[in-house]
Design an enzyme around this catalytic site. Sequence first.
Site, PDB file in Angstrom:
ATOM      1  N   LEU A  32      24.769  38.458  48.303  1.00  0.00           N
ATOM      2  CA  LEU A  32      24.995  38.445  49.749  1.00  0.00           C
ATOM      3  C   LEU A  32      26.417  38.008  50.083  1.00  0.00           C
ATOM      4  O   LEU A  32      27.107  37.414  49.244  1.00  0.00           O
ATOM      5  CB  LEU A  32      23.962  37.517  50.402  1.00  0.00           C
ATOM      6  CG  LEU A  32      22.502  37.970  50.232  1.00  0.00           C
ATOM      7  CD1 LEU A  32      21.530  36.916  50.742  1.00  0.00           C
ATOM      8  CD2 LEU A  32      22.272  39.303  50.929  1.00  0.00           C
ATOM      9  N   PRO A  33      26.866  38.290  51.319  1.00  0.00           N
ATOM     10  CA  PRO A  33      28.283  38.058  51.637  1.00  0.00           C
ATOM     11  C   PRO A  33      28.694  36.610  51.860  1.00  0.00           C
ATOM     12  O   PRO A  33      29.889  36.313  51.801  1.00  0.00           O
ATOM     13  CB  PRO A  33      28.496  38.870  52.922  1.00  0.00           C
ATOM     14  CG  PRO A  33      27.146  39.102  53.477  1.00  0.00           C
ATOM     15  CD  PRO A  33      26.174  39.047  52.359  1.00  0.00           C
TER      16      PRO A  33
ATOM     17  N   THR B 183      29.038  34.891  45.885  1.00  0.00           N
ATOM     18  CA  THR B 183      30.052  33.841  45.770  1.00  0.00           C
ATOM     19  C   THR B 183      29.931  32.952  47.010  1.00  0.00           C
ATOM     20  O   THR B 183      30.222  33.399  48.128  1.00  0.00           O
ATOM     21  CB  THR B 183      31.470  34.435  45.699  1.00  0.00           C
ATOM     22  OG1 THR B 183      31.517  35.379  44.645  1.00  0.00           O
ATOM     23  CG2 THR B 183      32.497  33.338  45.483  1.00  0.00           C
TER      24      THR B 183
ATOM     25  N   LYS C  76      33.814  30.326  39.485  1.00  0.00           N
ATOM     26  CA  LYS C  76      34.133  31.560  40.230  1.00  0.00           C
ATOM     27  C   LYS C  76      35.305  31.358  41.193  1.00  0.00           C
ATOM     28  O   LYS C  76      36.203  32.204  41.284  1.00  0.00           O
ATOM     29  CB  LYS C  76      32.879  32.026  40.984  1.00  0.00           C
ATOM     30  CG  LYS C  76      33.080  33.181  41.928  1.00  0.00           C
ATOM     31  CD  LYS C  76      33.473  34.461  41.224  1.00  0.00           C
ATOM     32  CE  LYS C  76      33.780  35.563  42.235  1.00  0.00           C
ATOM     33  NZ  LYS C  76      34.362  36.750  41.608  1.00  0.00           N
TER      34      LYS C  76
ATOM     35  N   LYS D 229      37.341  34.601  52.367  1.00  0.00           N
ATOM     36  CA  LYS D 229      36.193  33.673  52.247  1.00  0.00           C
ATOM     37  C   LYS D 229      36.330  32.847  50.961  1.00  0.00           C
ATOM     38  O   LYS D 229      36.197  31.628  50.967  1.00  0.00           O
ATOM     39  CB  LYS D 229      34.899  34.493  52.250  1.00  0.00           C
ATOM     40  CG  LYS D 229      33.619  33.700  52.154  1.00  0.00           C
ATOM     41  CD  LYS D 229      32.847  33.859  50.873  1.00  0.00           C
ATOM     42  CE  LYS D 229      32.619  35.223  50.344  1.00  0.00           C
ATOM     43  NZ  LYS D 229      31.887  35.296  49.088  1.00  0.00           N
TER      44      LYS D 229
HETATM   45  P1  NAD Z   1      29.221  43.903  50.860  1.00  0.00           P
HETATM   46  O1  NAD Z   1      29.627  43.447  52.209  1.00  0.00           O
HETATM   47  O2  NAD Z   1      29.615  45.245  50.359  1.00  0.00           O
HETATM   48  O3  NAD Z   1      27.610  43.809  50.721  1.00  0.00           O
HETATM   49  C1  NAD Z   1      26.832  42.785  51.233  1.00  0.00           C
HETATM   50  C2  NAD Z   1      25.470  43.400  51.588  1.00  0.00           C
HETATM   51  O4  NAD Z   1      24.569  42.370  51.962  1.00  0.00           O
HETATM   52  C3  NAD Z   1      25.544  44.377  52.761  1.00  0.00           C
HETATM   53  O5  NAD Z   1      24.954  45.616  52.387  1.00  0.00           O
HETATM   54  C4  NAD Z   1      24.758  43.667  53.862  1.00  0.00           C
HETATM   55  O6  NAD Z   1      24.073  44.572  54.722  1.00  0.00           O
HETATM   56  C5  NAD Z   1      23.780  42.846  53.045  1.00  0.00           C
HETATM   57  N1  NAD Z   1      23.203  41.697  53.727  1.00  0.00           N
HETATM   58  C6  NAD Z   1      23.828  40.746  54.465  1.00  0.00           C
HETATM   59  N2  NAD Z   1      22.945  39.808  54.860  1.00  0.00           N
HETATM   60  C7  NAD Z   1      21.743  40.164  54.318  1.00  0.00           C
HETATM   61  C8  NAD Z   1      20.439  39.588  54.347  1.00  0.00           C
HETATM   62  N3  NAD Z   1      20.181  38.460  55.007  1.00  0.00           N
HETATM   63  N4  NAD Z   1      19.444  40.216  53.672  1.00  0.00           N
HETATM   64  C9  NAD Z   1      19.674  41.366  52.991  1.00  0.00           C
HETATM   65  N5  NAD Z   1      20.893  41.970  52.944  1.00  0.00           N
HETATM   66  C10 NAD Z   1      21.893  41.362  53.604  1.00  0.00           C
HETATM   67  O7  NAD Z   1      29.717  42.759  49.859  1.00  0.00           O
HETATM   68  P2  NAD Z   1      29.984  42.886  48.278  1.00  0.00           P
HETATM   69  O8  NAD Z   1      31.376  43.330  48.062  1.00  0.00           O
HETATM   70  O9  NAD Z   1      28.842  43.611  47.651  1.00  0.00           O
HETATM   71  O10 NAD Z   1      29.951  41.320  47.894  1.00  0.00           O
HETATM   72  C11 NAD Z   1      28.728  40.609  47.818  1.00  0.00           C
HETATM   73  C12 NAD Z   1      29.014  39.258  47.190  1.00  0.00           C
HETATM   74  O11 NAD Z   1      29.609  39.459  45.896  1.00  0.00           O
HETATM   75  C13 NAD Z   1      30.009  38.390  47.972  1.00  0.00           C
HETATM   76  O12 NAD Z   1      29.578  37.055  47.923  1.00  0.00           O
HETATM   77  C14 NAD Z   1      31.322  38.609  47.246  1.00  0.00           C
HETATM   78  O13 NAD Z   1      32.201  37.513  47.426  1.00  0.00           O
HETATM   79  C15 NAD Z   1      30.851  38.763  45.812  1.00  0.00           C
HETATM   80  N6  NAD Z   1      31.726  39.552  44.939  1.00  0.00           N
HETATM   81  C16 NAD Z   1      32.246  40.754  45.332  1.00  0.00           C
HETATM   82  C17 NAD Z   1      33.059  41.489  44.450  1.00  0.00           C
HETATM   83  C18 NAD Z   1      33.644  42.843  44.838  1.00  0.00           C
HETATM   84  O14 NAD Z   1      34.501  43.360  44.082  1.00  0.00           O
HETATM   85  N7  NAD Z   1      33.229  43.444  45.944  1.00  0.00           N
HETATM   86  C19 NAD Z   1      33.349  40.988  43.177  1.00  0.00           C
HETATM   87  C20 NAD Z   1      32.793  39.766  42.784  1.00  0.00           C
HETATM   88  C21 NAD Z   1      31.979  39.062  43.677  1.00  0.00           C
END
Ligand code: NAD
Length: 301
Positions: free
Chosen positions: A65-66, A96, A171, A246
């Site tokens: 989740l975000p 994260t 992380k 963030k």
């Molecule tokens: P994103 O915004 O693409 O996806 C987040 C998803 O969560 C969205 O589809 C949103 O609709 C959903 N969501 C939000 N609240 C929700 C809830 N209560 N129940 C169900 N679904 C819900 O984000 P991302 O890039 O996939 O990143 C997700 C996490 O991974 C973050 O914490 C980010 O810091 C971490 N991360 C991302 C990357 C990257 O390269 N994108 C790399 C490492 C870590």
Amino acid sequence: MEKIAFFGLGNMGGPMAANLAKAGFGVAAFDLNPEALAQARQDRCVPCDTALQAAEGADIVISMLPSGEAVKGLYLGDQGLLQQLPVGTLVIDCSTISAEDASSVSSAARGLGLRAIDAPVSGGTAAAAAGTLCFMCGGDQDAMDAARKVLQAMGGKIFHAGAAGAGQVAKICNNLLLAIHMTGTAEALQLGVDKGLDPRVLSDIMQESSGSNWSLSNYNPYPGVMDSVPSANGYAGGFSVALMLKDLGLAMDAASTSASSTPMGALAKNLYQLHGACADNQKLDFSSIQNMFRRPAGTLT
Ligand code: NAD
């Protein structure tokens, strides 16, 4: 095979859930975004209308989740998911978030007889799709042992950093460094281009020299240097500027609680704040910081 409930099917969670389904796990998936659920169906997951429906009968619950607010909103409180899970269920949060939020989810889970680890990831969307993520985990050894098989279906390397919250500390240290070498790489590439060098040639040279780093070699921010990275695609997808901001906020908060000096991280955060001040940039991949260094056409050389 165990049944998995997966929450958060975004840029990272979508391909992670798809890899679990590919590995033979039954995956029930939930996301607030209907488009993400439609994609999950194509990836052989079972899309669910509510979080509770997804969790029904699950042996393992995974979230991606975000934010900490989203994670606490899902799991904690009287109506939170933890209250609904049978004793012994394994909870793996890959988002994260702050170490404090991770610890509070973990201790609430343990209080209810559940097992829990924080397992944030590194590697970006390409590694999520390829199933080669690096997991950095915090939690009890028995929960780690129980999680290993499912983490292996999504990742190449699995590290146990320590007790609950330790994965999140690892992380944010990693992402602090990532922000620093991405901004430094963008700065160096632009200097070379401004001086008349081809960014591909300069990248080849620096990759074989002491300036080599992951941002340069695996995620080059200068358009036209690498295929299949966000800079080749208008900086769409990938790891958003909003999420990097963030993480830098989490790193600065963590540093203040241990009185650690983080001047380079503070500068990188400042640069990302300036870049993200234009709302359109917030959704772009974090390698779009390159645009801050690029001169608009027609300016003096
Ligand atoms: P994103 O915004 O693409 O996806 C987040 C998803 O969560 C969205 O589809 C949103 O609709 C959903 N969501 C939000 N609240 C929700 C809830 N209560 N129940 C169900 N679904 C819900 O984000 P991302 O890039 O996939 O990143 C997700 C996490 O991974 C973050 O914490 C980010 O810091 C971490 N991360 C991302 C990357 C990257 O390269 N994108 C790399 C490492 C870590």
